[in-house]
Scaffold this active site. Structure first.
Site, PDB file in Angstrom:
ATOM      1  N   ASP A  21       0.875  -1.172   0.000  1.00 22.24           N
ATOM      2  CA  ASP A  21       0.000   0.000   0.000  1.00 22.24           C
ATOM      3  C   ASP A  21       0.913   1.224   0.000  1.00 22.24           C
ATOM      4  OD1 ASP A  21      -2.208   1.882   0.595  1.00 22.24           O
ATOM      5  OD2 ASP A  21      -3.332   0.084   1.116  1.00 22.24           O
TER       6      ASP A  21
ATOM      7  N   HIS B 295       1.388   1.982  -3.276  1.00 18.52           N
ATOM      8  CA  HIS B 295       0.304   2.749  -3.898  1.00 18.52           C
ATOM      9  C   HIS B 295       0.718   4.201  -4.108  1.00 18.52           C
ATOM     10  CE1 HIS B 295      -3.225  -0.155  -2.793  1.00 18.52           C
ATOM     11  NE2 HIS B 295      -2.376  -0.646  -3.666  1.00 18.52           N
TER      12      HIS B 295
END
Length: 547
Positions: A289, A323
């Site tokens: 992430d 991300h």
């Protein structure tokens, strides 16, 4: 530090309005420990990969704390353990070849009151935690592994067919649609509830026990601590976020490696939440992430806490899969301010510089200074400001359909978020889906952003919506799609100074929206484009000036 001060001084042109000089970088207080060393083996620890060493390691930490502090040493070897609690004046030091492996037996982790994604929630006890401690550290050359594969949901789309078959053959349950794997049935059932782990008066201890498997712990949680050092260690394979300093002061993170599988749901690298005076340097992140992420609580709970993340220095870091490389949000309801990011490299992160929020958050993000950023192979945007964050992966998976948000003007309240006063300079990106994307909301534009000295190679160029006071200075945007190179919608007081772009571009500027005005284009050669400006949806030539 001299080179850093010089870099920070370059970013000073917008600092005067904040009252904070770029030279006035925060001073982070450092840890200091007695040289006394205690080996965990003296407390009965055994490095056979089978013996559970929870009691021995915690006993060593307790004894070190009681005698005034020092170093608790984990020698080379494979050390299986349950949760470890750090205490004041203790440096947990991992020797070369030391692997601290946290057990996958969920029964070893007690349910405790914690904080998850910005709100109070019940969680399983973190593998390593500290609360209200002063002068603590995790240092050395070893590895801390959270055993995260036992805890995490896995989405089929993120694995190959053979990986998926191997994964589901190991146990657990698969969702009815066949698209997700869960560690247990109770994990799956908890996903059908809204904020299942949130601490509310109507939930009993029995309820939390019934969804225990779902309440994944963050690997390292440092809560309300002062003078913290993380140095040299590899932190990996977390059930959720890897490093989570929360409401702490004087945090130094240097020379660490943070690793999670790229498909790890919520597998963030470091989430600095509501902390003051932070230094992160010479570290690398390769995670599932966001990589380097700043947070400060979510929605009303974050605003009530009222503790911004502030006075942060990040320098000389590398982010691989993530991300976002450097990220603020989306849980930024307590605000974020006075943050310096310098000399960082993003290699294959979904988005490079990622600033995200949504209505309901509130909070003010301001005085952010970013300099000398290098990026390659960015699947999404190189630079993104988005106030319509939708809690989804930044790059859609194959076959995934997403709708654009509904554009409407709502009243400004304390739940209206703000992004303002950013300086981003000296950025090179070789490969991105879009160079720059700025999207505010009608009632609260992204404001006062200075972007300077950039060379961005991307599929698409610049997209600027609902923004005010944005300066694009000496920006070279080499985009494959050139109709248009720059798309402006309902924005005002934009300056494009010395914009360069791909030869034979079809359309240089598309200017749209009846609220667009004061667009200034200067020192820009429009002759390489077949058409210079196109006006749509209420915008007109009166809204644009050229020099």
């Amino acid at each position: 530090m001299n080179n850093w001060f010089k870099a920070a001084a370059v970013l000073g042109l917008m600092v005067c309005s904040s009252g904070l000089s770029a030279q006035q970088l925060p001073v982070i207080q450092q840890t200091s420990f007695k040289k006394d060393s205690s080996y965990i083996t003296k407390f009965g620890a055994i490095a056979d990969g089978q013996t559970l060493n929870t009691q021995a390691i915690n006993a060593a930490i307790d004894a070190c704390n009681k005698k005034g502090g020092g170093v608790v040493v984990i020698p080379a070897g494979l050390w299986l353990t349950g949760p470890v609690v750090l205490k004041s004046n203790v440096n947990l030091h991992l020797k070369k070849g030391a692997l601290l492996q946290f057990t996958k037996d969920f029964n070893q982790y007690q349910l405790v009151e914690g904080n998850w994604e910005g709100i109070p929630q019940m969680r399983n006890q973190s593998p390593v935690s500290a609360t209200n401690a002063t002068n603590i550290a995790i240092t050395g050359f070893g590895v801390i592994d959270g055993g995260g594969e036992a805890w995490r949901q896995v989405r089929k789309e993120k694995l190959t067919e053979s990986q998926w078959k191997k994964w589901i053959s190991a146990g657990g349950v698969v969702s009815a649609d066949g698209n997700s794997w869960y560690p247990s049935e109770q994990w799956l059932q908890a996903t059908k509830m809204k904020n299942a782990g949130e601490i509310t008066p109507d939930k009993s201890p029995e309820f939390y026990k019934s969804i225990k498997d779902y309440l994944r712990p963050n690997l390292i949680v440092i809560t309300k601590c002062k003078k913290v050092l993380l140095e040299g260690v590899t932190f990996q394979n977390s059930a959720a976020w890897c490093l989570h300093p929360l409401m702490s002061e004087d945090l130094t993170v240097k020379n660490v490696t943070v690793k999670n599988p790229w498909f790890a749901q919520n597998g963030d690298g470091i989430d600095v939440e509501s902390c003051n005076r932070v230094l992160i340097e010479n570290s690398s992140f390769d995670v599932g992430d966001d990589g380097l992420c700043m947070k400060s609580g979510r929605d009303e709970a974050g605003r009530k806490r009222g503790m911004p993340t502030e006075n942060v220095i990040i320098r000389d870091c590398k982010v691989y899969h993530a991300h976002g490389g450097f990220v603020i949000g989306s849980e930024m309801s307590g605000g974020a301010r006075n943050i310096w990011v310098n000399n960082c490299t993003f290699i294959g992160t979904d988005i490079g510089l990622r600033f995200k929020t949504t209505r309901g958050r509130g909070g003010i993000v301001e005085n952010i200074y970013i300099n000398d950023i290098t990026m390659i192979d960015i699947p999404g945007e190189a630079i993104l400001f988005d106030m319509y964050y939708m809690s989804v992966d930044p790059v859609a998976l194959a076959g995934e359909k997403r709708e654009l948000p509904k554009v409407e003007t709502l009243p400004v309240t304390d739940a209206t978020p703000q992004f303002k006063n950013f300086v981003v300079k000296n950025v090179v990106c070789n490969g991105a889906a879009k160079g720059i994307f700025i999207r505010g909301i009608p009632e609260m534009h992204v404001k006062n952003v200075h972007l300077e000295n950039m060379k961005l190679q991307a599929d698409k160029g610049i997209d600027c919506q609902e923004a005010s006071g944005i300066t694009f200075k000496n920006i070279s945007i080499l985009s494959k799609e050139t109709n248009p190179v720059v798309d402006i919608i309902n924005s005002d007081h934009l300056t494009f100074d010395k914009l360069t772009y791909s030869k034979n571009s079809e359309l240089l500027f598309r200017v749209a929206g009846d609220r667009t005005r004061n667009i200034n284009i200067q020192n820009t050669d429009a002759s390489k484009a077949r058409e210079k400006i196109q006006f749509e949806f209420g915008a007109s030539e009166q809204n644009v000036s050229t020099k």
